[in-house]
Structure formats: structure tokens, C-alpha cells
Design a protein around this motif. Structure first.
Motif, short mmCIF file in Angstrom:
data_model
loop_
_atom_site.label_atom_id
_atom_site.label_comp_id
_atom_site.label_asym_id
_atom_site.label_seq_id
_atom_site.Cartn_x
_atom_site.Cartn_y
_atom_site.Cartn_z
N LYS A 70 3.91 -54.23 18.11
CA LYS A 70 5.01 -54.05 19.05
C LYS A 70 6.31 -54.69 18.56
O LYS A 70 7.38 -54.09 18.67
CB LYS A 70 4.62 -54.62 20.41
CG LYS A 70 5.68 -54.42 21.46
CD LYS A 70 5.23 -54.95 22.80
CE LYS A 70 6.31 -54.68 23.84
NZ LYS A 70 5.93 -55.16 25.14
N ASP A 71 6.24 -55.88 18.02
CA ASP A 71 7.45 -56.57 17.56
C ASP A 71 8.05 -55.90 16.33
O ASP A 71 9.27 -55.89 16.16
CB ASP A 71 7.14 -58.03 17.26
CG ASP A 71 6.74 -58.80 18.51
OD1 ASP A 71 7.19 -58.39 19.60
OD2 ASP A 71 5.99 -59.78 18.39
N ASP A 72 7.20 -55.33 15.47
CA ASP A 72 7.71 -54.68 14.26
C ASP A 72 8.40 -53.36 14.58
O ASP A 72 9.36 -52.98 13.91
CB ASP A 72 6.56 -54.42 13.28
CG ASP A 72 5.92 -55.71 12.79
OD1 ASP A 72 6.63 -56.74 12.80
OD2 ASP A 72 4.74 -55.68 12.41
N GLY B 238 9.73 -52.54 17.60
CA GLY B 238 10.72 -52.68 18.66
C GLY B 238 12.16 -52.45 18.26
O GLY B 238 12.90 -51.73 18.93
#
Length: 74
Positions: free
Chosen positions: A43-45, A47
Motif C-alpha cells: 500500500k505505501d509503495d 500510494g
């Protein structure tokens, strides 16, 4: 053809680009949801990239709107 009618036709044809942008935004978000369903840890990559893709696709809709308005009122 009268000039006023030609302006309306040109503005309508220029606004067709907004349909493609709407489809593009839908594809961007559906791909994002699919990617999160397959790998929630990413998710963080993903986003930052999703917001860049969304902004570029929305810019296309704004360009189509501006061209339509210029052809209508210009």
C-alpha cells in the motif's frame, strides 16, 4: 451552417475528451484496488503513484473542458 451552431458543435466534440478521462480515472482506481487485494503490504509503495496517475488523468479532463469553453466563448 451558422457560426453559433458551429460553436456548439465544436464545444460538444471537445467535451468528448472528458468521457475518456472518466474511463481513465476508473481504470486507475480499479487497478489500485486490485493491486491492494493481491498484496496489501504494498500500500505505501503504490500510494504515491496512484495519486500521480489520478492527477495526470484528471488534467486531461481539464484540458478538454478548457478547449470546449474556448471554442464556445472564444
Amino acid at each position: 451552417m451558422e457560426l453559433e451552431a458551429a460553436k456548439f458543435v465544436g464545444a460538444g466534440l471537445a467535451a468528448i475528451g472528458m468521457i475518456g478521462a472518466g474511463i481513465g480515472v476508473g481504470n486507475v482506481w480499479s487497478s489500485y484496488i486490485t493491486a491492494l487485494a493481491r498484496n496489501p503490504a504494498a500500500k505505501d509503495d503504490i500510494g504515491a503513484n496512484i495519486w500521480i496517475g489520478f492527477a495526470v488523468t484528471e488534467a486531461i479532463a481539464l484540458f478538454a473542458l478548457i478547449v470546449a469553453l474556448i471554442s464556445l466563448f472564444g
